[in-house]
Design a protein around this motif. Structure first.
Motif, PDB file in Angstrom:
ATOM      1  N   ALA A 360       0.836  -1.200   0.000  1.00 21.65           N
ATOM      2  CA  ALA A 360       0.000   0.000   0.000  1.00 21.65           C
ATOM      3  C   ALA A 360       0.871   1.250   0.000  1.00 21.65           C
ATOM      4  O   ALA A 360       0.601   2.217  -0.729  1.00 21.65           O
ATOM      5  CB  ALA A 360      -0.926  -0.008   1.219  1.00 21.65           C
ATOM      6  N   GLY A 364       1.211   3.904  -2.996  1.00 21.68           N
ATOM      7  CA  GLY A 364       0.951   5.296  -2.661  1.00 21.68           C
ATOM      8  C   GLY A 364       2.050   6.206  -3.162  1.00 21.68           C
ATOM      9  O   GLY A 364       1.787   7.317  -3.650  1.00 21.68           O
ATOM     10  N   THR A 365       3.299   5.766  -3.066  1.00 20.29           N
ATOM     11  CA  THR A 365       4.427   6.560  -3.566  1.00 20.29           C
ATOM     12  C   THR A 365       4.324   6.740  -5.075  1.00 20.29           C
ATOM     13  O   THR A 365       4.498   7.852  -5.607  1.00 20.29           O
ATOM     14  CB  THR A 365       5.754   5.879  -3.203  1.00 20.29           C
ATOM     15  OG1 THR A 365       5.867   5.801  -1.786  1.00 20.29           O
ATOM     16  CG2 THR A 365       6.932   6.649  -3.765  1.00 20.29           C
ATOM     17  N   GLU A 367       1.646   6.462  -7.012  1.00 21.43           N
ATOM     18  CA  GLU A 367       0.479   7.270  -7.361  1.00 21.43           C
ATOM     19  C   GLU A 367       0.695   8.732  -7.023  1.00 21.43           C
ATOM     20  O   GLU A 367       0.275   9.627  -7.769  1.00 21.43           O
ATOM     21  CB  GLU A 367      -0.750   6.726  -6.647  1.00 21.43           C
ATOM     22  CG  GLU A 367      -1.195   5.382  -7.192  1.00 21.43           C
ATOM     23  CD  GLU A 367      -2.227   4.697  -6.296  1.00 21.43           C
ATOM     24  OE1 GLU A 367      -3.100   4.009  -6.832  1.00 21.43           O
ATOM     25  OE2 GLU A 367      -2.135   4.852  -5.062  1.00 21.43           O
ATOM     26  N   ALA A 368       1.352   8.998  -5.904  1.00 22.63           N
ATOM     27  CA  ALA A 368       1.613  10.383  -5.532  1.00 22.63           C
ATOM     28  C   ALA A 368       2.495  11.057  -6.574  1.00 22.63           C
ATOM     29  O   ALA A 368       2.253  12.203  -6.962  1.00 22.63           O
ATOM     30  CB  ALA A 368       2.280  10.436  -4.157  1.00 22.63           C
ATOM     31  N   ARG A 388      -3.332  11.027  -2.596  1.00 18.56           N
ATOM     32  CA  ARG A 388      -2.395   9.965  -2.257  1.00 18.56           C
ATOM     33  C   ARG A 388      -3.042   8.952  -1.320  1.00 18.56           C
ATOM     34  O   ARG A 388      -2.809   7.751  -1.424  1.00 18.56           O
ATOM     35  CB  ARG A 388      -1.148  10.573  -1.614  1.00 18.56           C
ATOM     36  CG  ARG A 388      -0.111   9.517  -1.236  1.00 18.56           C
ATOM     37  CD  ARG A 388       1.198  10.152  -0.903  1.00 18.56           C
ATOM     38  NE  ARG A 388       2.122   9.157  -0.373  1.00 18.56           N
ATOM     39  CZ  ARG A 388       3.369   9.406  -0.030  1.00 18.56           C
ATOM     40  NH1 ARG A 388       3.853  10.614  -0.176  1.00 18.56           N
ATOM     41  NH2 ARG A 388       4.141   8.461   0.446  1.00 18.56           N
ATOM     42  N   ALA A 389      -3.865   9.429  -0.402  1.00 23.43           N
ATOM     43  CA  ALA A 389      -4.536   8.510   0.514  1.00 23.43           C
ATOM     44  C   ALA A 389      -5.480   7.583  -0.241  1.00 23.43           C
ATOM     45  O   ALA A 389      -5.606   6.408   0.070  1.00 23.43           O
ATOM     46  CB  ALA A 389      -5.292   9.284   1.580  1.00 23.43           C
ATOM     47  N   GLY A 391      -5.037   6.449  -3.190  1.00 23.22           N
ATOM     48  CA  GLY A 391      -4.219   5.408  -3.788  1.00 23.22           C
ATOM     49  C   GLY A 391      -3.764   4.382  -2.783  1.00 23.22           C
ATOM     50  O   GLY A 391      -3.771   3.189  -3.037  1.00 23.22           O
ATOM     51  N   ALA A 392      -3.367   4.852  -1.598  1.00 18.65           N
ATOM     52  CA  ALA A 392      -2.887   3.925  -0.582  1.00 18.65           C
ATOM     53  C   ALA A 392      -3.996   3.021  -0.084  1.00 18.65           C
ATOM     54  O   ALA A 392      -3.773   1.873   0.282  1.00 18.65           O
ATOM     55  CB  ALA A 392      -2.281   4.699   0.587  1.00 18.65           C
ATOM     56  N   ARG A 482      -1.656   0.378   9.111  1.00 20.51           N
ATOM     57  CA  ARG A 482      -2.167  -0.270   7.897  1.00 20.51           C
ATOM     58  C   ARG A 482      -2.831  -1.592   8.233  1.00 20.51           C
ATOM     59  O   ARG A 482      -3.847  -1.967   7.637  1.00 20.51           O
ATOM     60  CB  ARG A 482      -1.023  -0.490   6.902  1.00 20.51           C
ATOM     61  CG  ARG A 482      -0.669   0.722   6.081  1.00 20.51           C
ATOM     62  CD  ARG A 482       0.264   0.359   4.934  1.00 20.51           C
ATOM     63  NE  ARG A 482       1.558  -0.081   5.425  1.00 20.51           N
ATOM     64  CZ  ARG A 482       2.582   0.722   5.652  1.00 20.51           C
ATOM     65  NH1 ARG A 482       2.451   2.035   5.442  1.00 20.51           N
ATOM     66  NH2 ARG A 482       3.734   0.256   6.078  1.00 20.51           N
ATOM     67  N   ALA A 487      -4.681   4.130   6.248  1.00 21.03           N
ATOM     68  CA  ALA A 487      -3.754   4.268   5.121  1.00 21.03           C
ATOM     69  C   ALA A 487      -2.794   5.413   5.414  1.00 21.03           C
ATOM     70  O   ALA A 487      -2.871   6.486   4.822  1.00 21.03           O
ATOM     71  CB  ALA A 487      -4.515   4.529   3.821  1.00 21.03           C
ATOM     72  N   LEU A 489       0.300   7.929   5.434  1.00 29.17           N
ATOM     73  CA  LEU A 489       1.206   8.414   4.402  1.00 29.17           C
ATOM     74  C   LEU A 489       2.545   8.703   5.061  1.00 29.17           C
ATOM     75  O   LEU A 489       2.623   9.443   6.036  1.00 29.17           O
ATOM     76  CB  LEU A 489       0.650   9.672   3.743  1.00 29.17           C
ATOM     77  CG  LEU A 489      -0.787   9.528   3.223  1.00 29.17           C
ATOM     78  CD1 LEU A 489      -1.284  10.838   2.644  1.00 29.17           C
ATOM     79  CD2 LEU A 489      -0.865   8.432   2.181  1.00 29.17           C
TER      80      LEU A 489
END
Length: 607
Positions: A360, A364-365, A367-368, A388-389, A391-392, A482, A487, A489
């Motif tokens: 996750a 997230g990285t 996607e960010a 970003r959240a 995505g995570a 998690r 989620a 970040l």
């Protein structure tokens, strides 16, 4: 994920039937990105590189994949066909982001040609590299120049350890993100173990190469009667010769077995079940999942303090850590492992690794980065934390059901760690709750109080709180959050937290990345600006004598509390002034007047 939020992602890297950790990671990455709702195209090689660069068998049988293949993968690339490089580059122009897997410098010309063909049109995709090894373990002349020519053209580079981040930045990478390597473990589920009580049965699994130091282990074994070693894997050139020569030393007495050749994924579980300790005595390393593989199958690890092993192995708990290339330290560790009681204790300390949470954070990285590229083309734009959240959270479900009432009353959001027994009690609690093993027991004490604060104060029952964690990759806080459905970040200390005012629910800075005395004023100011009303700042600080750098004395800490209160941050949980008495207890029981003697955990709530 909605169609509007979905990305079109092209991944260029080795996959089945190529073998090895990089190919497995690339395959798993494609599966996870697709499961998060994105459109994924995986483009691989028909011919990866010349035989001279890889003297072993480069592929596994098509019907024996190491992990489930990505069915939509294609293999249009060949190292000796530059026209295939250009065709692939033109074919991916419509992607939002292209992820190139950096394998060896000799493939840089291929990636540069793909980049040029993909970006020569109007609307160009952004390029992000995943660098498992920025430079090879055994580098050649010209490697640095090749990698520098690639990194200077990329929009971002993802690495897996802080040390690799420094190397990438030195080679011209403009934007580097460090995120721990997520597990992609071959071998399936653990096999049944037969009862055994005796000296450790060690296993060295995988390619036999010079940097893995297997011959160092064999030489140390000659000085320690009892433990046995199986070397299972392909041997490369002189590395294999050195292991075979060492296995003939006086004192070995036939205790080293060499099983030459590639170990198929279907045989890994049975092989691990026949051993007690996985040997990872590398001379150098970057990121590796082998310690996690050992722990998944119930083995302890004997590892050197290189790469990511120090984060994955807790010395004396689920394995032993020694300096690299240190014969005496290896001998001492093997003497411990000759004792069946030590072997039993270490194996008893092994807990299954967290296999889903790290993915996750990894997604997230990615996607960010992709979303920040999309919002401000050709620039380093601000990361939108809410995006970003999303995505995570995609595909993430709680693995452990944990309610506020499941945590005992002695877990306080605000407290002081003044004795080892408190940390031991926390470790026992964490095990009983089934939370993933990660970090030290002191880090666990810090993290469990932070988790309690979030559950009791900021959880709406839907795990929707936006948590920003700056505690570092060795803190268990983000992993535990998690595991129960949040989620979080993760940001490194020093990263610019460019967010809208009043947009964060929880900001954490916990051991081992404690807030030092000179940083507290800035951290409090950041919290009053970034936290929404009712949001939490949770941090640890070192309590110690005034002349010890980075620590605060009790009087200084009380001054910080008063300053925070004036800034609109009210302390949570110190109902009867117990914090002061706990600090006094820590001070009076200090063992070393020149060192920190307590660890306050402080939770503030923004008015």
């Amino acid at each position: 994920m909605s169609d509007d939020a979905a990305l079109k992602v092209a991944i260029i890297g080795p996959t089945h039937p190529f073998k090895g950790g990089v190919a497995v990671h690339t395959t798993e990455l494609a599966h996870h990105v697709q499961a998060a709702g994105h459109r994924v195209e995986l483009l691989s090689w028909k011919r990866l590189y010349p035989k001279m660069l890889y003297p072993g068998e480069i592929e596994v049988p098509m019907d024996e994949p190491e992990v489930p293949p990505f069915r939509a993968a294609t293999r249009p690339l060949s190292w000796n066909r530059p026209d295939s490089w250009v065709r692939v580059g033109r074919a991916i122009r419509s992607a939002d982001v292209v992820i190139v897997v950096h394998v060896v410098p000799q493939l840089v010309p291929t990636l540069l040609a793909i980049h040029k063909a993909a970006t020569s049109g109007g609307s160009a995709p952004r390029f992000v590299a995943i660098a498992h090894n920025v430079l090879p373990h055994e580098s050649r002349p010209g490697d640095e120049a090749l990698v520098r020519s690639l990194f200077r053209r990329l929009d971002a580079v993802i690495v897996h350890t802080p040390q690799q981040a420094h190397v990438a930045a030195a080679l011209g990478a403009e934007l580097v993100r460090t995120v721990p390597l997520p597990p992609h473990l071959p071998g399936g589920e653990p096999a049944t173990r037969e009862p055994y009580a005796g000296p450790a049965r060690l296993l060295a699994l995988g390619l036999v190469r010079p940097y893995k130091g297997i011959d160092d282990l064999v030489r140390a074994l000659a000085d320690v009667p009892g433990p046995t070693l199986t070397v299972a894997g392909e041997a490369w050139g002189e590395a294999g010769d050195r292991v075979r020569e060492a296995a003939q030393l006086p004192g070995i007495d036939g205790r080293v077995s060499i099983r030459s050749g590639y170990v198929p994924a279907a045989e890994i579980a049975d092989l691990l079940a026949q051993h007690d300790v996985l040997a990872l005595t590398y001379r150098t390393a970057t990121a590796s999942q082998n310690a996690l593989l050992a722990h998944k199958h119930g083995l302890a690890a004997l590892a050197t303090k290189v790469g990511s092993f120090g984060d994955d192995v807790t010395d004396g708990v689920d394995g032993l850590l020694v300096p690299s290339s240190d014969h005496d330290a290896l001998v001492a560790a093997l003497r411990e492992l000759a004792d069946p009681d030590v072997v039993r204790r270490l194996r008893g300390g092994v807990e299954p690794p967290d296999l889903s949470g790290p993915w996750a954070a990894y997604l997230g990285t990615i996607e960010a980065l992709a979303m920040s590229f999309a919002t401000e083309p050709r620039s380093r734009s601000r990361i939108t934390l809410r995006d970003r959240a999303k995505g995570a959270v995609a595909g993430l479900r709680p693995r452990i059901e944990l309610a506020p009432g499941d945590l005992p009353d002695w877990i306080h959001p605000t407290d002081v760690l003044a004795s080892d027994s408190d940390a031991d009690d926390t470790r026992d609690l964490v095990r009983s709750l089934g939370l993933p093993r990660r970090g030290s027991k002191v880090g666990g004490w810090a993290a469990i109080g932070g988790l309690a604060a979030v559950l009791r104060v900021r959880d709406d029952g839907h795990r929707s709180a936006l948590i920003v964690d700056q505690s570092g990759p060795t803190s268990p806080f983000a992993s535990w959050a998690r595991a129960i459905g949040f989620a979080p970040l993760e940001f490194e200390v020093g990263d610019e937290l460019d967010v809208d005012p009043g947009s964060i629910d929880v900001l954490t800075r916990l051991h081992p990345t404690d807030a030092e005395a000179e940083e507290l004023a800035d951290l409090l100011g950041q919290a009053t600006w970034a936290l929404r009303s009712g949001g939490l700042l949770i941090t640890t600080v070192a309590l110690g004598p005034q002349d010890v750098p980075g620590t605060l004395g009790p009087a200084d800490l009380r001054a910080v509390l008063a300053h925070a209160d004036n800034a609109g941050l009210r302390l949570v949980g110190d109902l009867d002034g117990e914090l002061t008495s706990r600090m006094r207890y820590a001070q009076t029981h200090a063992r070393d007047p020149r060192a920190a003697y307590g660890l306050p955990r402080l939770t503030w709530r923004r008015r």
